[in-house]
Design an enzyme around this catalytic site. Structure first.
Site, PDB file in Angstrom:
ATOM      1  N   ARG A  66       0.813  -1.219   0.000  1.00 40.93           N
ATOM      2  CA  ARG A  66       0.000   0.000   0.000  1.00 40.93           C
ATOM      3  C   ARG A  66       0.845   1.267   0.000  1.00 40.93           C
ATOM      4  NH1 ARG A  66      -3.588  -3.326   1.191  1.00 40.93           N
ATOM      5  NH2 ARG A  66      -2.837  -4.014   3.214  1.00 40.93           N
ATOM      6  N   HIS A  70      -0.240   4.570  -1.971  1.00 39.71           N
ATOM      7  CA  HIS A  70      -0.426   5.864  -1.313  1.00 39.71           C
ATOM      8  C   HIS A  70       0.555   6.906  -1.837  1.00 39.71           C
ATOM      9  CE1 HIS A  70      -3.007   4.609   2.370  1.00 39.71           C
ATOM     10  NE2 HIS A  70      -3.205   3.778   1.357  1.00 39.71           N
ATOM     11  N   ASN A  97      -2.529   7.539   6.392  1.00 45.05           N
ATOM     12  CA  ASN A  97      -1.266   6.816   6.221  1.00 45.05           C
ATOM     13  C   ASN A  97      -0.757   6.195   7.521  1.00 45.05           C
ATOM     14  OD1 ASN A  97      -0.862   7.178   3.433  1.00 45.05           O
ATOM     15  ND2 ASN A  97      -0.101   9.267   3.759  1.00 45.05           N
ATOM     16  N   HIS A 195      -6.503  -5.598  -1.450  1.00 45.13           N
ATOM     17  CA  HIS A 195      -6.991  -5.695  -0.074  1.00 45.13           C
ATOM     18  C   HIS A 195      -6.931  -7.128   0.449  1.00 45.13           C
ATOM     19  CE1 HIS A 195      -9.506  -1.714  -0.235  1.00 45.13           C
ATOM     20  NE2 HIS A 195      -8.193  -1.520  -0.219  1.00 45.13           N
TER      21      HIS A 195
END
Length: 325
Positions: A66, A70, A97, A195
């Protein structure tokens, strides 16, 4: 989007910002094997470090994957998620975050690269290669990573708040956020499959358990039995507890996340929203019926597409020797 009440104006601001960023979503200057002459062992070095890390800390797979997401969704894929701020105003200081971990792993990779090839491999490229190697280490399919990114030197908490896709996004917001970055509806549903790895703080979905419409109710799109289980782990206003996003498969890159969606057991509102679009729903149905016949290859393609967002190449940006500063 972080400003649903001002959706159109927020959308326009983000679009204006993206048009100002060089080479948004096109990836000009990137290519597979960019370091073939200047640092031929770059990817092998990254793979070795990630292999060592995953053997002792497999729970870092989700956060490291991730981290690349991000990074790319704020200012483009230019390593700004890694920058520190003496006043705690960098991207990593933004609440969305807080679930990211593994910055020390990126530092470890970068140190090894600097020892072999000083000042050559960018932090932005490290994030992209690490994401791929994490997928492979968790039984996903490998893919060729385009490299040649350079690093930005600006990192803003507010930009992270305004640009990261929130877990409570509906399908309209999701499609708009991806489209403005040059990503397709297919990229949206494919990348959501990420996910399958990692965990989330209760605060990212607690509204679905306790106060979905502001009346102390639950989300009718979330399975009632699953709600009961989640309430045992997540009490109201819990800001610290972590919950597996793909229960029982949190450290394996597989298609079990897609199995959860039609059962109304996707953890986030944005997961449930994938059933509200015919194209995203059709993709989920296909993966369930065929055992993920296209997902693993599709994920690599969509990761490459995402890795082209807002890149700095050529003489733009810099190559940071230390990723945090």
């Amino acid at each position: 989007m972080a400003c649903p009440k001002l959706f159109l104006s927020c959308l326009l601001v983000q679009l204006m910002f993206l048009f100002l960023v060089p080479e948004v979503a096109h990836g000009q200057g990137l290519k597979v094997g960019f370091y073939q002459k200047t640092c031929p062992n770059a990817e092998a070095i990254v793979k070795k470090v990630i292999g060592q890390v995953m053997s002792v800390a497999p729970s870092l797979s989700g956060p490291l994957l991730r981290m690349h997401f991000h990074d790319c969704f704020v200012r483009g894929c230019e390593g700004s998620i890694l920058l520190n701020s003496s006043t705690n105003q960098a991207e990593k200081d933004a609440p969305p975050n807080f679930s990211l971990r593994g910055y020390q792993v990126i530092d470890r990779v970068k140190t090894a690269l600097e020892k072999a090839c000083p000042g050559i491999v960018s932090c932005a490229d490290v994030l992209a290669i690490v994401a791929r190697d994490v997928i492979v280490a968790t039984r996903g399919l490998s893919y060729d990573v385009e490299t040649g990114r350079r690093d930005g030197n600006v990192s803003s908490l507010n930009e992270a708040l305004n640009n990261l896709v929130p877990p409570n996004a509906n399908i309209t917001t999701l499609k708009a956020d991806f489209a403005m970055r040059g990503l397709s509806v297919k990229d949206l549903v494919v990348l959501s499959g990420g996910h399958t790895l990692g965990t989330s703080h209760c605060s990212s979905f607690s509204d679905r358990l306790y106060n979905f419409t502001g009346k102390g109710d639950t989300d009718p799109k979330l399975d009632s039995n699953y709600i009961a289980r989640l309430k045992l782990k997540c009490k109201p206003n819990d800001q610290t507890t972590l919950v597996e996003m793909d229960p029982g498969s949190v450290r394996t890159f597989d298609i079990k996340y897609f199995d959860l969606i039609p059962k109304r057991r996707g953890l986030f509102t944005s997961d449930a929203a994938l059933l509200d679009d015919s194209q995203t729903k059709a993709f989920i149905d296909l993966q369930i019926k065929t055992g993920g016949s296209t997902f693993f290859k599709d994920f690599g393609v969509s990761m490459v597409n995402m890795g082209r967002i807002g890149v700095l190449t050529g003489t733009a940006g810099e190559v940071r020797k230390v990723c945090a500063k």
